[in-house]
Structures are given as structure tokens and as C-alpha cells.
Design a protein around this motif. Structure first.
Motif: not given
Length: 226
Positions: A39-41, A54-61, A87-93
Motif C-alpha cells: 500500500a502507498p503508506d 497477513t502483513p502489507v508492505g508500506v511503499a513510501n518507507q 534497486v529502484r527501477k521506474g516506479d517500482g523496485w
């Protein structure tokens, strides 16, 4: 005879219809919601984490060496790595991948690394170009380089000096280099004792039965790199 046949066929028709109803009624149950992975934050990550359990990743962190997860119980978990793993590639990792590959511009690069490291594909020009966060560095070899042999994250330039190979290895955040001295005669080359080379302490020795020992010298013994 005809009436009896029609009466006996009627229960079979009803049974077939009932079977169709069962199949139709069960189909919506198979369409389960897709789990949320990120999720974004943190604020928007806690709700799906609680719902799906289940856990959800925090994108802005998320960072190169850190990933933060929002847990179903309302807490946050930080997963830390001693070195970059993404590594950052475009809008993702994407995962770090230091395997070398040839690119259309004629140079050699890692598939996915934090620093932008470019190795020579042979010939004239810079041996290595390095850039990260606005800082740039370029090193040249005095003369033409042979076409390198690629092995994973390492580019090997054979016979840059008589009996000496040069190995360039890309890492997630940079690169390292070393000379591989393949013969005793090459190891006695006066250039290793020059002021620019410094101490000629050996750092590694590799050998196989029936072959000449191979000695790897530290990268600071690189008198020809300027």
C-alpha cells in the motif's frame, strides 16, 4: 407406451436442471479477493492487513536496504539488510542483480545495481565509468583493451601486461579490481615495485594440480590505471 416413456423421462429432466442450479450457485464462492501486497503508506496498509490477516508492505518507507510491513495487529515491522538488496527501477523496485551484460551502446553493465558502473567492452576509451548521486569517476587504461570475458559479475581482460590479466568486478554499490599474475616471470616485473604500486604483498593464491600458481594482487597495484 408413449405416455409411460414421457413420465419416466420427466424426473431425469428435473435432475439435470437441479444440477445446473448447483453449479451456478457455487461459482461466486470461487472468486476470492486478491491479497494486497503493498500500500502507498502505513495508514492505507493497516486496513487490508487486518482484513486478510497477513502483513502489507508500506511503499513510501521502502528503501534499498529496508522494507517496512504493516501487521494485522496494528504494529510495524522493519526488515533491515546490511547492504542493498533492491534497486529502484521506474516506479517500482527490483532485486539487486550484479550479473554483467552487454548493452546496445557497446559497453558492459550490471543488470540491476545501486551505482551506475560501466565497464569497457574492449578497445580505446575508459576502462570503467562510475556514477552515483551526481558523483562521477572515469578511469582509463593506457592503450587498447582486449574484449573481456564475462563471468557473472566479473569482466576479465586477458594479458593487459605480459602474463597478467585484469579483473573488474561490479558490486551493488560500486566495483573492485585486481591484477591476476599468472607466471613467476610476470610477478617479477619491476612495475610491481614502482612508487605508484607500493607494496607488492600477495592477497590470494589459486592453483590446480599441474598448473602454475595464480597470484592476485590488490587493486592499489594498478600503475597503468589513471
Amino acid at each position: 407406451m408413449t405416455r409411460g416413456f414421457r413420465l419416466r423421462a420427466l424426473p431425469m429432466v428435473l435432475l439435470m436442471l437441479a444440477g445446473v442450479v448447483v453449479v451456478t450457485a457455487s461459482s461466486p464462492r470461487s472468486s476470492l479477493p486478491t491479497p494486497v501486497a503493498e500500500a502507498p503508506d502505513a495508514a492505507s496498509a493497516f486496513a487490508p492487513a487486518r482484513l486478510q490477516g497477513t502483513p502489507v508492505g508500506v511503499a513510501n518507507q521502502t528503501a534499498e536496504a529496508k522494507k517496512v510491513l504493516a501487521n494485522p495487529d496494528g504494529t510495524l515491522t522493519a526488515q533491515l539488510s546490511p547492504q542493498p538488496v533492491r534497486v529502484r527501477k521506474g516506479d517500482g523496485w527490483v532485486p539487486v542483480d550484479t550479473a554483467l551484460t552487454s548493452v546496445p551502446d557497446g559497453t558492459i553493465r550490471a543488470k540491476a545495481a545501486v551505482a551506475d558502473v560501466v565497464f569497457s567492452a574492449g578497445g580505446e576509451g575508459p576502462l570503467v565509468q562510475f556514477s552515483r548521486e551526481g558523483r562521477r569517476l572515469a578511469l582509463r587504461w593506457p592503450g587498447a583493451l582486449p574484449k573481456p570475458e564475462l563471468d557473472g559479475s566479473t569482466a576479465r581482460y586477458r594479458e593487459v601486461l605480459p602474463g597478467v590479466d585484469l579483473e573488474m568486478q561490479v558490486e551493488a554499490e560500486g566495483y573492485n579490481q585486481r591484477f591476476v599474475v599468472k607466471t613467476p616471470e610476470a610477478g617479477r616485473n619491476p612495475i610491481w615495485g614502482s612508487r605508484r604500486c607500493g607494496s607488492t604483498r600477495r592477497v590470494a593464491t589459486r592453483s590446480r594440480p599441474g598448473t602454475t600458481p595464480t597470484v592476485a594482487w590488490p587493486s592499489r597495484c594498478a600503475p597503468a590505471v589513471c
